[in-house]
Design a protein around this motif. Structure first.
Motif, short mmCIF file in Angstrom:
data_model
loop_
_atom_site.label_atom_id
_atom_site.label_comp_id
_atom_site.label_asym_id
_atom_site.label_seq_id
_atom_site.Cartn_x
_atom_site.Cartn_y
_atom_site.Cartn_z
N UNK A 157 8.80 -129.55 -31.29
CA UNK A 157 9.23 -129.82 -32.61
C UNK A 157 8.51 -130.90 -33.16
N UNK A 158 7.85 -131.77 -32.21
CA UNK A 158 6.95 -132.95 -32.39
C UNK A 158 5.87 -132.69 -33.70
N UNK A 189 5.86 -124.73 -24.19
CA UNK A 189 7.01 -125.08 -24.72
C UNK A 189 6.72 -126.39 -25.28
N UNK A 190 5.81 -127.23 -24.77
CA UNK A 190 5.32 -128.56 -25.38
C UNK A 190 4.05 -128.73 -25.54
N UNK A 213 -3.69 -117.07 -25.02
CA UNK A 213 -4.80 -117.95 -24.25
C UNK A 213 -4.37 -119.14 -24.00
N UNK A 214 -3.86 -119.88 -22.88
CA UNK A 214 -3.63 -120.77 -22.67
C UNK A 214 -4.50 -122.11 -22.90
N UNK A 215 -3.92 -123.33 -23.64
CA UNK A 215 -4.60 -124.18 -23.58
C UNK A 215 -3.79 -125.43 -22.87
N UNK A 216 -4.10 -125.69 -21.67
CA UNK A 216 -3.26 -126.37 -20.78
C UNK A 216 -3.61 -127.71 -20.93
N UNK A 217 -2.42 -128.69 -21.27
CA UNK A 217 -2.85 -129.98 -21.73
C UNK A 217 -2.40 -130.71 -20.31
#
Length: 355
Positions: A157-158, A189-190, A213-217
């Motif tokens: 939700x940010x 989820x974040x 397509x994952x953008x993994x931070x």
């Protein structure tokens, strides 16, 4: 099963050099990293000044990176953030976009990522406008794979607090309007997800009408708070069981290019070993491969300080001792640690606001 893995250079702050980019692609390619997406926030000619041509030196660097990646069998992509063009997709904007796409075709790209993140999104017809633009760009690009980053690329939700409340059914509408061949980026989820689960990814796939397509931070460390830490720990929360639920897995690296290779290697092992994966052992093995035994041992021993304590909690004497320790190593990763201790990688809110 190991999904398609790659690097998405998408962080704020001090950019990597062209040499560091090419060396990272070359190091990771033999370990299974098959794409490299260039999308640093510091490249204003892909972001706030996207309508302007890249300076000649930057254009040569991009073309060189493309050649290097392709010679390695690595797909090369570029992330373009045409700032809020969905608010007025007029003829002047289309002309500028046509020129930018022609430039990207000239340097040679396999993947085109159309990035709608970091923009206002509280627009009732947001999905319709973005889908129209994505299809328009696809028709004018030679890229063989098109990706879209939604304005709301996470459940977090940010994003609603910063960019306005997301339109109802935004993901479902965007997924139904985009051609099925267009990939959709997702951070979980974040914004910086601690974990990905098959249940979450299956739900998102249902909303998008395709696997995300994952953008993994991780291990990115580019915020005012995160830049105080070196994200060196092995990947966790990415179980091998998520592989069937994703289209690919892109890693957004840390500001430190050589140190980023350590956690990047552990992701490969997490997928390859599945339930047999042990993150502690994976970290030690990856660190030794990237750094050599002596530097690896020192970093693993200092992990609580480097990864968990943060710069602001270091006393001047502790910082001086660490600096002396790593200055004694003749290795680019050690120089990255020294630069970090000296504040060379700190991110301010001003940097984020201007990039």
């Amino acid at each position: 099963m190991i999904p398609e893995l790659g690097i998405i250079e998408g962080f704020y702050g001090k950019p990597w050099t062209w040499k560091e980019r090419e060396e990272t692609a070359a190091f990771l390619a033999p370990h299974g990293y098959r794409f490299y997406h260039y999308a640093p926030k510091a490249d204003l000619f892909l972001r706030r000044r996207w309508q302007e041509p890249h300076p000649a030196e930057e254009a040569r660097g991009l073309a060189g990176l493309s050649r290097t990646c392709r010679s390695l069998g690595v797909r090369f992509g570029v992330g373009l953030s045409p700032y809020e063009i969905y608010l007025d997709f007029n003829d002047d904007v289309r002309d500028a976009l046509t020129r930018k796409l022609a430039f990207l075709d000239e340097i040679g790209i396999d993947d085109l990522a159309i990035l709608f993140d970091d923009m206002r999104g509280d627009v009732a017809t947001l999905a319709e406008r973005q889908a129209e633009i994505a299809h328009w760009m696809r028709e004018r690009s030679a890229a063989t794979r098109i990706l879209v980053c939604p304005s709301y690329y996470t459940d977090d939700p940010i994003l609603d607090r910063i960019f306005g409340r997301r339109p109802d059914n935004y993901l479902e509408d965007l997924g139904s309007l985009l051609d099925p061949s267009i990939q959709i980026l997702w951070t979980g989820e974040e914004v910086c997800s601690r974990e990905f689960t098959p249940g979450h990814l299956a739900r998102v796939a249902s909303q998008l009408g395709r696997k995300p397509f994952l953008w993994d931070n991780y291990p990115v460390n580019d915020g005012p708070r995160m830049s105080q830490f070196l994200h060196l720990r092995a990947f966790t929360g990415r179980p091998a069981g998520i592989a069937p639920h994703i289209a690919a897995h892109g890693v957004n690296p840390a500001s430190q290019p050589v140190l980023s290779r350590v956690p990047a290697l552990t992701l490969v092992e997490a997928y390859a070993k599945g339930d047999a994966y042990q993150y502690g052992g994976a970290l030690s093995a990856a660190a030794e491969l990237v750094l050599g035994p002596d530097l690896a041992r020192s970093i693993v021993n200092d992990l609580l300080v480097l990864n968990d304590s943060g710069l602001d909690r270091l006393t001047p004497s502790a910082s001086a001792k660490l600096r002396a320790r790593y200055a004694a190593f003749d290795h680019p990763a050690a120089r990255e640690i020294v630069d970090w201790l000296d504040g060379g990688y700190r991110i301010t809110q001003e940097i984020i606001d201007t990039q």
